[in-house]
Design a protein around this motif. Structure first.
Motif, PDB file in Angstrom:
ATOM      1  N   ALA A   1       0.809  -1.225   0.000  1.00 45.49           N
ATOM      2  CA  ALA A   1       0.000   0.000   0.000  1.00 45.49           C
ATOM      3  C   ALA A   1       0.843   1.275   0.000  1.00 45.49           C
ATOM      4  CB  ALA A   1      -0.932  -0.002   1.212  1.00 45.49           C
TER       5      ALA A   1
ATOM      6  N   GLN B   1       1.424   3.100  -3.425  1.00 49.02           N
ATOM      7  CA  GLN B   1       0.262   3.522  -4.211  1.00 49.02           C
ATOM      8  C   GLN B   1       0.543   4.749  -5.086  1.00 49.02           C
ATOM      9  OE1 GLN B   1      -3.238   3.474  -1.838  1.00 49.02           O
ATOM     10  NE2 GLN B   1      -4.604   3.364  -3.579  1.00 49.02           N
TER      11      GLN B   1
ATOM     12  N   HIS C   1      -3.258  -2.926  -4.768  1.00 50.78           N
ATOM     13  CA  HIS C   1      -2.553  -2.498  -3.564  1.00 50.78           C
ATOM     14  C   HIS C   1      -3.206  -3.063  -2.303  1.00 50.78           C
ATOM     15  CE1 HIS C   1       0.052   0.413  -5.592  1.00 50.78           C
ATOM     16  NE2 HIS C   1      -0.996   0.706  -6.348  1.00 50.78           N
TER      17      HIS C   1
END
Length: 250
Positions: free
Chosen positions: A31, A34, A56
């Motif tokens: 994540a 991103q 993600h």
């Protein structure tokens, strides 16, 4: 004759389109990546014409998905451990390769004295402190290490708000749901960020190096596009982009 040529041209275009689609790359990306994946994918497409699609999530969850048959070609984790697990269990075709080192920051919409940040965290006005789930997100694990190193964990534990991933922590910070959060430096390096934030880089001696690693998964074994993107992530062009987003690269 003209109809034959037109038909041949159409068939050739269809064939080229199918080849391009076959080369398109599907990646599982931690994540914290991103924002940086977007310019990386854009630069890669500019160079090769190949499209990269990213899913993600927290590294731990993406690892579980990969082992449960998710059709990812490459996995970009926020640490080495999860990629090593995939390699050890036979889900990847290569050993983990470190592509960048992450940087942990303390970040808030509220101005704070960076020299007295510990006192500010323990102040009653600082009611909610966001961190990513330390069991599935390496940046959350690093945040816990920082709090322990500074003898703050016991005091602040009741105020901790856990995000499923660092992306959720970023949402908590930028929407003001929490007073402050521990997150990735990539957040404040994102040119698309519209929220004014105040931040402090954490002493990297107080947490284990966030060695972000990747592996080529079995689904991408025979895909030229996946191999090309894997190699691109180690190229000078990709390293320049990683640096722009606060990552350390060799």
């Amino acid at each position: 004759m003209m109809l034959y040529k037109k038909g041949s041209l159409l068939l050739m275009l269809v064939a080229l389109s199918l080849i391009a689609m076959a080369q398109d790359v599907k990646i599982a990306a931690a994540a914290n990546l991103q924002s940086v994946i977007k310019p990386l994918a854009a630069e890669f497409k500019k160079q090769t014409g190949i499209t990269v699609t990213a899913i993600h999530g927290a590294s731990g969850k993406l690892t579980a998905q990969s082992m449960n048959g998710a059709p990812y070609d490459i996995f970009l984790s926020a640490d080495v451990a999860f990629t090593q697990t995939l390699y050890n269990k036979g889900y990847s075709i290569n050993k983990p390769m470190v592509y960048a080192l992450g940087s942990l920051i303390l970040c808030s919409q509220r101005p704070f004295d960076t020299k007295r940040w510990k006192k500010w965290l323990t102040d009653k006005s600082t009611q909610k402190i966001a961190i990513a789930n330390p069991s599935t997100a390496p940046y959350g694990k690093a945040a816990i290490q920082v709090l322990k190193a500074d003898a703050l964990l016991t005091t602040l534990k009741p105020r901790l708000v856990y995000g499923e991933s660092i992306a959720q922590v970023n949402t908590y910070i930028t929407t003001g749901v929490v007073s402050v959060g521990f997150t990735t430096e990539a957040l404040i390096r994102d040119p698309q960020l519209k929220t004014k934030l105040y931040w402090l880089k954490m002493d990297n001696n107080n947490y284990s190096p966030i060695k972000q690693a990747m592996v080529l998964l079995k689904a991408g074994k025979n895909k030229a596009g996946a191999q090309k993107f894997y190699e691109f992530l180690l190229s000078p062009a990709a390293k320049r982009i990683f640096k722009q987003y606060g990552y350390q690269v060799k």
